[in-house]
Design a protein around this motif. Structure first.
Motif, PDB file in Angstrom:
ATOM      1  N   ILE A 163       1.074  -1.488   0.036  1.00 41.55           N
ATOM      2  CA  ILE A 163       0.390   0.058   0.136  1.00 41.55           C
ATOM      3  C   ILE A 163       1.119   0.677   0.053  1.00 41.55           C
ATOM      4  CG2 ILE A 163      -1.734   1.062   0.972  1.00 41.55           C
ATOM      5  CD1 ILE A 163      -2.683  -1.711   2.223  1.00 41.55           C
ATOM      6  N   THR A 164       0.853   1.564  -1.399  1.00 41.25           N
ATOM      7  CA  THR A 164       1.431   3.615  -1.152  1.00 41.25           C
ATOM      8  C   THR A 164       0.395   4.389  -1.787  1.00 41.25           C
ATOM      9  OG1 THR A 164       1.857   3.299  -3.518  1.00 41.25           O
ATOM     10  CG2 THR A 164       3.488   2.610  -1.942  1.00 41.25           C
ATOM     11  N   LEU A 165       0.411   5.460  -1.896  1.00 44.66           N
ATOM     12  CA  LEU A 165      -0.491   6.853  -2.195  1.00 44.66           C
ATOM     13  C   LEU A 165      -0.653   6.485  -3.322  1.00 44.66           C
ATOM     14  CD1 LEU A 165      -1.588   8.989  -0.911  1.00 44.66           C
ATOM     15  CD2 LEU A 165       0.428  10.174  -2.660  1.00 44.66           C
ATOM     16  N   ARG A 166      -0.033   6.180  -3.958  1.00 41.88           N
ATOM     17  CA  ARG A 166       0.042   5.565  -5.863  1.00 41.88           C
ATOM     18  C   ARG A 166      -1.047   4.163  -5.916  1.00 41.88           C
ATOM     19  NH1 ARG A 166       2.319   9.165  -9.250  1.00 41.88           N
ATOM     20  NH2 ARG A 166       3.461  10.018  -8.119  1.00 41.88           N
ATOM     21  N   SER A 167      -0.669   3.231  -4.909  1.00 40.63           N
ATOM     22  CA  SER A 167      -1.207   1.908  -5.460  1.00 40.63           C
ATOM     23  C   SER A 167      -2.715   2.474  -4.470  1.00 40.63           C
ATOM     24  CB  SER A 167      -0.706   0.737  -4.733  1.00 40.63           C
ATOM     25  OG  SER A 167      -0.211   0.583  -3.296  1.00 40.63           O
ATOM     26  N   LEU A 168      -3.164   3.205  -4.087  1.00 42.52           N
ATOM     27  CA  LEU A 168      -4.284   3.199  -2.973  1.00 42.52           C
ATOM     28  C   LEU A 168      -5.190   3.808  -4.430  1.00 42.52           C
ATOM     29  CD1 LEU A 168      -5.466   2.642  -0.391  1.00 42.52           C
ATOM     30  CD2 LEU A 168      -4.950   5.524   0.327  1.00 42.52           C
ATOM     31  N   VAL A 169      -4.733   4.646  -5.122  1.00 42.49           N
ATOM     32  CA  VAL A 169      -5.669   5.593  -5.728  1.00 42.49           C
ATOM     33  C   VAL A 169      -5.725   4.075  -7.282  1.00 42.49           C
ATOM     34  CG1 VAL A 169      -5.591   7.447  -4.653  1.00 42.49           C
ATOM     35  CG2 VAL A 169      -3.655   6.973  -6.419  1.00 42.49           C
ATOM     36  N   ALA A 170      -4.731   3.256  -7.326  1.00 44.80           N
ATOM     37  CA  ALA A 170      -4.988   3.069  -8.817  1.00 44.80           C
ATOM     38  C   ALA A 170      -6.513   2.338  -9.026  1.00 44.80           C
ATOM     39  CB  ALA A 170      -3.467   2.083  -8.674  1.00 44.80           C
ATOM     40  N   GLY A 171      -6.175   2.697 -10.283  1.00 47.67           N
ATOM     41  CA  GLY A 171      -7.869   2.132 -10.714  1.00 47.67           C
ATOM     42  C   GLY A 171      -9.287   2.888 -10.581  1.00 47.67           C
ATOM     43  N   THR A 172      -8.799   3.400  -9.618  1.00 43.58           N
ATOM     44  CA  THR A 172      -9.813   4.638  -8.802  1.00 43.58           C
ATOM     45  C   THR A 172     -10.035   4.990 -10.110  1.00 43.58           C
ATOM     46  OG1 THR A 172      -8.684   4.900  -7.356  1.00 43.58           O
ATOM     47  CG2 THR A 172      -9.548   3.299  -7.157  1.00 43.58           C
ATOM     48  N   SER A 173     -11.099   6.173  -9.446  1.00 48.28           N
ATOM     49  CA  SER A 173     -10.744   8.105 -10.334  1.00 48.28           C
ATOM     50  C   SER A 173     -11.227   9.234  -9.464  1.00 48.28           C
ATOM     51  CB  SER A 173     -12.885   8.327 -10.909  1.00 48.28           C
ATOM     52  OG  SER A 173     -13.915   8.383  -9.659  1.00 48.28           O
ATOM     53  N   VAL A 174     -10.306   7.998  -8.447  1.00 46.22           N
ATOM     54  CA  VAL A 174      -9.214   9.023  -7.099  1.00 46.22           C
ATOM     55  C   VAL A 174      -7.914   9.546  -7.489  1.00 46.22           C
ATOM     56  CG1 VAL A 174      -9.156   9.430  -4.851  1.00 46.22           C
ATOM     57  CG2 VAL A 174     -11.259   8.075  -5.856  1.00 46.22           C
ATOM     58  N   SER A 175      -8.156  10.711  -6.714  1.00 45.48           N
ATOM     59  CA  SER A 175      -6.666  11.003  -6.621  1.00 45.48           C
ATOM     60  C   SER A 175      -5.875  10.815  -5.799  1.00 45.48           C
ATOM     61  CB  SER A 175      -6.471  13.124  -7.574  1.00 45.48           C
ATOM     62  OG  SER A 175      -6.805  13.704  -6.356  1.00 45.48           O
ATOM     63  N   THR A 176      -4.441  11.179  -6.288  1.00 47.66           N
ATOM     64  CA  THR A 176      -3.986  10.803  -4.782  1.00 47.66           C
ATOM     65  C   THR A 176      -4.563  11.680  -3.927  1.00 47.66           C
ATOM     66  OG1 THR A 176      -1.969  11.942  -6.062  1.00 47.66           O
ATOM     67  CG2 THR A 176      -2.166  10.119  -5.185  1.00 47.66           C
ATOM     68  N   MET A 177      -4.746  13.140  -4.195  1.00 50.48           N
ATOM     69  CA  MET A 177      -5.029  14.570  -3.440  1.00 50.48           C
ATOM     70  C   MET A 177      -5.954  14.463  -2.535  1.00 50.48           C
ATOM     71  SD  MET A 177      -3.729  17.133  -3.190  1.00 50.48           S
ATOM     72  CE  MET A 177      -3.302  18.354  -1.743  1.00 50.48           C
ATOM     73  N   ALA A 178      -6.457  13.540  -2.826  1.00 50.16           N
ATOM     74  CA  ALA A 178      -7.764  12.767  -2.500  1.00 50.16           C
ATOM     75  C   ALA A 178      -7.663  12.874  -0.512  1.00 50.16           C
ATOM     76  CB  ALA A 178      -8.703  11.909  -2.850  1.00 50.16           C
ATOM     77  N   VAL A 179      -6.060  11.519  -0.344  1.00 50.09           N
ATOM     78  CA  VAL A 179      -5.786  10.906   0.294  1.00 50.09           C
ATOM     79  C   VAL A 179      -4.926  12.298   1.287  1.00 50.09           C
ATOM     80  CG1 VAL A 179      -3.875  10.056   1.633  1.00 50.09           C
ATOM     81  CG2 VAL A 179      -5.060   8.748  -0.670  1.00 50.09           C
ATOM     82  N   TYR A 180      -4.507  13.452   0.701  1.00 47.45           N
ATOM     83  CA  TYR A 180      -4.187  14.234   1.850  1.00 47.45           C
ATOM     84  C   TYR A 180      -5.747  15.236   1.784  1.00 47.45           C
ATOM     85  CZ  TYR A 180       0.619  13.592   0.450  1.00 47.45           C
ATOM     86  OH  TYR A 180       1.547  12.537   0.472  1.00 47.45           O
ATOM     87  N   THR A 181      -6.222  15.607   1.549  1.00 52.71           N
ATOM     88  CA  THR A 181      -7.708  16.238   1.660  1.00 52.71           C
ATOM     89  C   THR A 181      -8.172  15.227   3.117  1.00 52.71           C
ATOM     90  OG1 THR A 181      -7.958  17.359  -0.964  1.00 52.71           O
ATOM     91  CG2 THR A 181     -10.082  16.332   0.333  1.00 52.71           C
ATOM     92  N   HIS A 182      -8.693  14.836   2.739  1.00 50.21           N
ATOM     93  CA  HIS A 182      -9.828  13.136   3.400  1.00 50.21           C
ATOM     94  C   HIS A 182      -8.962  12.970   5.076  1.00 50.21           C
ATOM     95  CE1 HIS A 182     -13.565  13.254   0.905  1.00 50.21           C
ATOM     96  NE2 HIS A 182     -12.937  13.248   0.204  1.00 50.21           N
ATOM     97  N   PHE A 183      -7.587  12.453   4.610  1.00 54.14           N
ATOM     98  CA  PHE A 183      -6.506  11.890   5.515  1.00 54.14           C
ATOM     99  C   PHE A 183      -5.618  12.985   6.128  1.00 54.14           C
ATOM    100  CE2 PHE A 183      -8.751   8.750   2.999  1.00 54.14           C
ATOM    101  CZ  PHE A 183      -9.767   8.035   3.815  1.00 54.14           C
ATOM    102  N   GLY A 184      -5.428  13.401   5.529  1.00 54.15           N
ATOM    103  CA  GLY A 184      -3.857  14.563   5.701  1.00 54.15           C
ATOM    104  C   GLY A 184      -2.692  14.110   5.234  1.00 54.15           C
ATOM    105  N   GLY A 185      -3.053  12.487   4.404  1.00 54.61           N
ATOM    106  CA  GLY A 185      -1.920  11.830   4.395  1.00 54.61           C
ATOM    107  C   GLY A 185      -1.916  10.500   4.837  1.00 54.61           C
TER     108      GLY A 185
END
Length: 198
Positions: A19-41
């Motif tokens: 699990i990395t930032l990129r692998s978490l959002v891979a294959g979804t319509s979600v951008s890596t920025m969403a991880v920072y927006t919703h969780f702060g990282g």
């Protein structure tokens, strides 16, 4: 989006995907920025993942109805704990990962409090000895449920292993002062909740 990311991270844990930032959002319509927006990282995402596990456990324990039999109720709570782990094995694995804190640590304490209250009711009703400490009895009950379900939900043993729950809880409650015949029936009735919703 927050729920989607939590569910995806839990699934990746279960399937042992890195699990990395990129692998978490891979294959979804979600951008890596969403991880920072919703969780702060990513650290915040791990905290949220643990929190979700305890939130779901609390919601599951809240569905256990209070009866006139506190020993049955205490058993039903342990069964509900096991059910929650079986229904959410991804989240269950990360709930007890102390490497990351919780957004609301009280939520974890609140889940144990359900069992403490049932144990206290059992003591007041004379089912357990007067010297029994409800927190200790609740913790011992939790340990039995946790040990069994850990070996089934995320471990090597078959679901039938959970059948040992009635024997182990009956022994614990009798050693805490309950009468054997009454105790056995109460535990059987409470443990049926595992089958009813599992």
């Amino acid at each position: 989006m927050r729920t989607l990311l939590i569910e995806r991270a839990a699934h990746m844990l279960r399937t042992r995907e890195p699990i990395t930032l990129r692998s978490l959002v891979a294959g979804t319509s979600v951008s890596t920025m969403a991880v920072y927006t919703h969780f702060g990282g990513m650290d915040g995402m791990w905290k949220a993942l643990r929190q979700e596990g305890f939130t779901r456990l609390g919601a599951r324990l809240a569905t256990v109805t209070t009866s006139q039999d506190p020993v049955r109720d205490l058993t039903a709570l342990v069964a509900a704990y096991a059910n929650n782990a079986l229904q959410h094995p991804d989240l269950y694995r990360v709930m007890f990962d102390a490497d990351f804190g919780l957004e609301d640590a009280q939520a974890a304490d609140d889940t144990l409090e359900y069992l403490v209250q049932a144990a206290e009711r059992g003591r007041r009703a004379g089912r357990f000895r007067a010297d029994i400490q409800p927190l200790e009895l609740a913790t011992q009950s939790w340990v039995i449920g946790h040990g069994l379900v850990s070996l089934v939900a995320t471990g090597p043993l078959p679901r039938e292993t959970l059948d040992y729950g009635t024997t182990l809880l009956t022994a614990l409650f009798i050693s805490s002062g309950d009468q054997p015949d009454t105790c056995h029936q109460s535990v059987e009735d409470g443990w049926k909740q595992l089958l009813a919703t599992g």
